[in-house]
Enzyme design. Structure first.
Site, PDB file in Angstrom:
ATOM      1  N   GLY A 154       0.839  -1.201   0.000  1.00 35.82           N
ATOM      2  CA  GLY A 154       0.000   0.000   0.000  1.00 35.82           C
ATOM      3  C   GLY A 154       0.871   1.247   0.000  1.00 35.82           C
ATOM      4  O   GLY A 154       1.963   1.257  -0.575  1.00 35.82           O
ATOM      5  N   GLU A 155       0.384   2.308   0.610  1.00 45.52           N
ATOM      6  CA  GLU A 155       1.065   3.610   0.722  1.00 45.52           C
ATOM      7  C   GLU A 155       1.176   4.347  -0.608  1.00 45.52           C
ATOM      8  O   GLU A 155       1.566   5.496  -0.649  1.00 45.52           O
ATOM      9  CB  GLU A 155       2.500   3.487   1.278  1.00 45.52           C
ATOM     10  CG  GLU A 155       2.620   2.847   2.629  1.00 45.52           C
ATOM     11  CD  GLU A 155       4.075   2.738   3.099  1.00 45.52           C
ATOM     12  OE1 GLU A 155       4.990   3.234   2.403  1.00 45.52           O
ATOM     13  OE2 GLU A 155       4.282   2.148   4.160  1.00 45.52           O
TER      14      GLU A 155
END
Ligand SMILES: Cc1cc2nc3c(=O)[nH]c(=O)nc-3n(C[C@H](O)[C@H](O)[C@H](O)COP(=O)(O)O)c2cc1C
Length: 578
Positions: free
Chosen positions: A544-545
């Site tokens: 993610g991120e």
């Protein structure tokens, strides 16, 4: 209406003209001196500015001495270099082309200062708002700037200083503050548009975005119905431009390479052309990743081994530059913006953090709706506005990022709600969970689906049922980008779930979306298939991120650059295949 106080039309036009034609000027100064009487006129105009309690907190320091200006220019140069060193690559290249001061090119520099103690303790108005002293000095700057334009004098405002260093150089007493350092001189001409707009550094926001009726958020100009940003953006989203896509396909076929040899990148270039409505499309740079962070009530069901505090801790890490998203962004030359859209902790303000908290985390969707419809709309609107602001700030490619402990559970629920997928197929192991937690996670999603019986034709309702705030905001972010025909590279499963909501609201929004990668979360492939998007990178990432999307940025940029730069068989004199 009483016209008695109104200026005659010609004079009114002159006032509006000077407002429209005032420019911050940095180029084209001529060395001619500015006569003393002209300087006196513009300083008198400045001195006529309104001021809090008539405190007139300004002073004007008129500088012509070359040696002093050289010392001031050296101070500005140092700050310019420091600023440049902190920029992502594409921004640094663009900044390098900009001129940010004309301290030595102009015959006169004028400093406007502020004395916030002038007028004593009982200055009307300033007692409640001490900053009104500075506001007053700024108005003096505006008057000077406008009067100078009417006199045919260019003015450039320089703010690349440490204020105390500059104050010391000018011999300002301790209690005086520098408000503006202005470079003043005659010019060859005035540019019709702000130089930063012409250079593509930033764009003007439409006035309708800045005017609100009665209370913040009801945007619209007087005499017009207030606009609902969601309805407005949906109306602005249109299908890709067929002619531009055909031109791009045709150009790909004439480029000096075997037809089709750029594989999927050819289709990316065609989609970019369709989105931009021209061939070749603009390069998707500079780029900015927005990491939307929020917490999830469903965390209480034990769906993640990570404590909820990790969301806020990772936000701090993003802001400190210590996360993988920061290192990938640095590598590909993208800016990182972090959005607190619903973290369950008070976050201190910090550079790079957009405080847009809807609430400190959602409610547990197994017990009731994760959020109200109003909150879902607020999250969507926040995402739309962030996309608009990032594009107005000059970004030509947006990238989705997210952070929220338990948000793979929320994403799987959304994916099931929108696609009808079986929770056992759409649910993944997120950050890494054991068999018991995995079984519980599937059970939680089944319970949520049974409880809410989501209607995929009501995307706002689906977001409200399951959350999270980052999903709503990400969907808005995609819609905002699509409305401005700006590409948005999607990260993994959280973005995929949000894209399903965006597509349900405006199917053509997907024309702006590029699937950066395929995450190892099974729900992501389901979402991408449903959307008809083909991922660019498949490395088994599940962080993610925004990390996977950032890795795809150079691919999207290369696809656009090749379409723009590569010679064609005819232009390069290369023989085509028979
Ligand atoms: C408070 C303030 C500080 C500014 N500082 C700088 C600066 O350091 N360097 C620069 O080149 N322009 C500076 N500008 C000019 C703005 O970039 C410029 O006003 C803006 O791009 C809009 O263009 P326009 O003034 O021509 O309409 C500053 C403007 C303001 C209002």
């Amino acid at each position: 209406m009483d016209d008695a106080n109104r200026y005659p039309a010609e004079q009114r036009d002159a006032v509006y003209r000077v407002l429209a034609e005032r420019r911050d000027v940095r180029r084209g100064f001529v060395p001619d001196p500015v006569p003393a009487d002209v300087l006196r006129r513009i300083l008198t105009a400045a001195h006529q500015a309104p001021s809090v309690g008539l405190s007139q907190p300004w002073d004007f320091i008129v500088i012509t001495d070359r040696a002093r200006r050289e010392r001031v220019a050296a101070l500005a140069r140092r700050h310019r270099d420091e600023f440049a060193a902190a920029l992502p690559a594409a921004r640094a290249r663009a900044f390098d082309r900009l001129k940010i001061e004309s301290i030595l090119d102009t015959p006169v520099n004028i400093v406007v200062s502020c004395d916030r103690t002038r007028g004593g303790r009982h200055t009307l108005g300033r007692h409640a708002q001490p900053r009104t002293a500075e506001f007053s000095s700024v108005l003096a700057v505006a008057n000077l700037w406008l009067a100078a334009r009417a006199e045919g004098l260019g003015v450039g405002w320089v703010s690349f200083f440490d204020e105390r260093e500059l104050a010391a150089e000018l011999g300002l007493p301790e209690h005086l503050e520098v408000i503006a350092y202005l470079c003043v001189g005659y010019v060859t001409d005035f540019a019709p548009e702000p130089e930063l707009a012409t250079a593509g550094w930033a764009r003007r926001r439409p006035v309708s975005w800045a005017v609100h009726a009665e209370e913040y958020g009801r945007r619209g100009l007087p005499g017009e119905e207030p606009v609902d940003p969601l309805a407005e953006v949906i109306a602005a989203i249109g299908p890709p431009d067929e002619a531009a896509m055909a031109a791009a396909r045709e150009r790909q076929d004439r480029m000096t390479k075997p037809r089709g040899s750029l594989g999927q990148l050819e289709e990316v270039s065609v989609r970019l052309a369709g989105l931009a409505g021209c061939c070749p499309p603009p390069l998707p740079e500079p780029a900015c990743v927005a990491v939307f962070a929020a917490d999830h009530g469903v965390h209480a069901q034990g769906v993640s081994p990570w404590p909820q505090e990790v969301t806020a801790q990772m936000v701090a890490n993003f802001l400190a530059g210590g996360a993988v998203v920061n290192s990938f962004a640095a590598q590909v030359g993208a800016e990182v913006t972090v959005v607190d859209i619903g973290v369950a902790a008070e976050l201190e303000s910090a550079g790079g953090l957009l405080p847009r908290k809807i609430a400190p985390g959602t409610a547990d969707f197994t017990e009731g709706p994760a959020m109200s419809r109003g909150q879902a709309l607020a999250a969507l609107t926040a995402g739309i506005e962030i996309a608009r602001d990032l594009v107005a700030a000059g970004n030509r490619c947006l990238i989705t990022g997210d952070m929220g402990i338990a948000n793979t559970t929320t994403s799987a629920a959304l994916i099931c709600a929108f696609t009808g997928a079986d929770p056992a197929e759409a649910t993944g192991r997120g950050t890494g969970i054991d068999a018991a937690t995995y079984a519980r996670k599937i059970g939680v999603i089944c319970r949520g689906l049974a409880r809410h019986r989501p209607d995929p034709s009501d995307p706002v309702g689906v977001i409200a049922a399951f959350g999270g705030f980052e999903h709503g905001a990400l969907a808005g972010f995609m819609l905002g980008a699509a409305g401005l025909r700006t590409p948005v590279i999607l990260d993994g499963v959280i973005a995929g779930a949000a894209a399903l909501a965006a597509a349900a609201l405006a199917p053509d929004a997907i024309a702006a979306c590029f699937a950066g990668h395929r995450s190892s979360e099974p729900g992501h492939a389901i979402a991408l298939n449903h959307l008809g998007l083909r991922p660019l990178v498949d490395l088994g990432l599940r962080l993610g991120e925004g990390t996977g999307a950032l890795l795809a940025l150079p691919l999207v940029q290369s696809a656009a650059r090749a379409l723009r730069d590569v010679a064609t068989f005819d232009s390069a004199g290369v023989t085509d295949k028979l």
